[in-house]
Design a protein around this motif. Sequence first.
Motif, PDB file in Angstrom:
ATOM      1  N   TYR A 204       0.861  -1.149  -0.019  1.00  0.00           N
ATOM      2  CA  TYR A 204       0.089  -0.250  -0.009  1.00  0.00           C
ATOM      3  C   TYR A 204       0.822   1.316  -0.141  1.00  0.00           C
ATOM      4  N   HIS A 205       1.982   1.296   0.691  1.00  0.00           N
ATOM      5  CA  HIS A 205       2.792   2.407   0.894  1.00  0.00           C
ATOM      6  C   HIS A 205       4.045   2.103   1.507  1.00  0.00           C
ATOM      7  N   THR A 262      -0.935  -8.771   9.986  1.00  0.00           N
ATOM      8  CA  THR A 262      -1.057  -7.103  10.323  1.00  0.00           C
ATOM      9  C   THR A 262      -1.402  -6.802  11.666  1.00  0.00           C
ATOM     10  N   THR A 289       4.062  -2.414   5.164  1.00  0.00           N
ATOM     11  CA  THR A 289       3.557  -1.836   3.899  1.00  0.00           C
ATOM     12  C   THR A 289       2.099  -1.947   3.623  1.00  0.00           C
ATOM     13  N   SER A 290       1.541  -2.309   4.726  1.00  0.00           N
ATOM     14  CA  SER A 290      -0.088  -2.589   4.604  1.00  0.00           C
ATOM     15  C   SER A 290      -0.824  -1.136   4.977  1.00  0.00           C
ATOM     16  N   LYS A 291      -1.964  -0.920   4.216  1.00  0.00           N
ATOM     17  CA  LYS A 291      -2.713   0.175   4.714  1.00  0.00           C
ATOM     18  C   LYS A 291      -3.258   0.397   6.073  1.00  0.00           C
ATOM     19  N   TYR A 294      -0.037   1.695   7.887  1.00  0.00           N
ATOM     20  CA  TYR A 294       0.075   3.103   7.461  1.00  0.00           C
ATOM     21  C   TYR A 294      -0.720   4.088   8.306  1.00  0.00           C
ATOM     22  N   GLN A 295      -1.957   3.591   8.077  1.00  0.00           N
ATOM     23  CA  GLN A 295      -2.952   4.555   8.756  1.00  0.00           C
ATOM     24  C   GLN A 295      -2.638   4.748  10.419  1.00  0.00           C
TER      25      GLN A 295
END
Length: 376
Positions: A204-205, A262, A289-291, A294-295
Motif C-alpha cells: 500500500y505504501h 497485520t 507496507t499495509s494500509k 500506514y493509517q
Amino acid sequence: MVKKAYSLETKLACIEMKKAGKSNKVIRETLGIKNDSQIYTWMRWYENDELHRFHQPLGKQYTYGKGMEQLSEVGQLRLQVELPKKVSQLGKTIDKVSLIKLVEEYKKTCPVSAILGCFGVKRSTFYRWKKDSKKPEKKDEMVEKIEQLCMQNQFIYGYRTITRLLKKIHSLVVNRKKVYHIMKENGWLCRTRPKKAPNLGKPYHVTDNKLDRDFQADKPMEKLVTDITYLYFGKCKLYLSSIMDLYNREIVAYTISDCQDTDFVLDTLHQLESPQGAILHSDQGSVYTSKAYYQTCVEKGITRSMSRKGTPADNACIEWFHSILKSETFYLHNWRNITKDSITDIVKNYIIFYNETRIQQRLNDQSPVKYRKLAS
C-alpha cells in the motif's frame, strides 16, 4: 613430518571397508591410518585399476609403476613377448572397445601406462573412453526405471519422491537434479499439483530510508526500530514483534503470537506511549507496507522509515537484539520438549532482564532502564 609405512593387508582392508560404506573416521581409527588423504589415494589406485601400486615402497607414490623396471621378471617377459603380438594383430591404431578389453586383460600384471604407450594413447584419454563407455548403459537403465515408476504411480509423484523410490526399490543412489532433468525431458513431471505464483498483493505504501543507519538518538522516543523474528523451538512455531528505542536500546513494546499478520504488528504498535513525532524504522515486509499499518502510524503522529530491500544492516540494532535473545536463552541452554507457554515465559523474562539488568558498554555499563532514569 615422518611418513608412515602401511602393510599390504592394511591397504586392502581399507579398500574393503570403504566399499562396505564405512566412514573415513571409522577406517582411520580401526586401521590406525593417519589422515583421509591416504584413504583417498588408495581408493584412486583401486578405481584406476593400479593394483600393482599397493606393493610400492614408501616415498615412491608418484613414480612407482611408470616403467618396465618396476615389474617383476615374469611381468617384463610377458609384456615383451605377448603384447607386441597383440599390437601387430591389432595394428598401431586401435578402436576404443578393443583397447579397453586389452587393458582389462593385461592390467593385473602390466602397468596401464606401458600398455597405452604401445598405442600412443594418454592415460587421461583412456580413462575418459572407459568412463564414457559405461554411461549409455547406465543412463538407459535409469531412464527405464524412472519411466516405470512414474507410470506405476500414475505420474502423481514429483522428482524428489521418484529419487527416493529409486533408492528404496532399485538400490540406485542418484542425484535428484539428474532425475528432475530426465523427467522434464520426457514430460514425466508431477501432473497433480502445478506450481502457482503466490499472490502477495502490492504494497500500500513504501517509505524511504529516513533513518539512514543513524542509530544515535538525543532523547527517548525520538528514534524507534521494529522487526519480527521467528521462535521455532521444540514443536512450536511462534513469532516475536518488538520495538526498540534507540536512545537507550530499550525494548518499549513487544508481542508474541503464533500468527504473523497485520493485527500482530498493530498490537505491538498500540503499546507505544507518547510516540508523537517519533521516527519508526522497519523493513519492507508486507505487514509494514499495509494500509492498516500506514493509517495507524499517521493517527499516532509517527514518521515511518524503511530499510532498502535485502539490506538487514539498515535495521542492525533490532536484528542484534533478536540474535542475542536467542543466543542467551534457547541456544545457550539447549532446552528440549519445550512448550508454547514456556517459550513465551522465556522471552518475557529475558526482555525484563535485558531492559532492567543486562549492562551494555555503549550505556556506560548500565542497563537500558537505569540509563534512562539517570539521564532524566
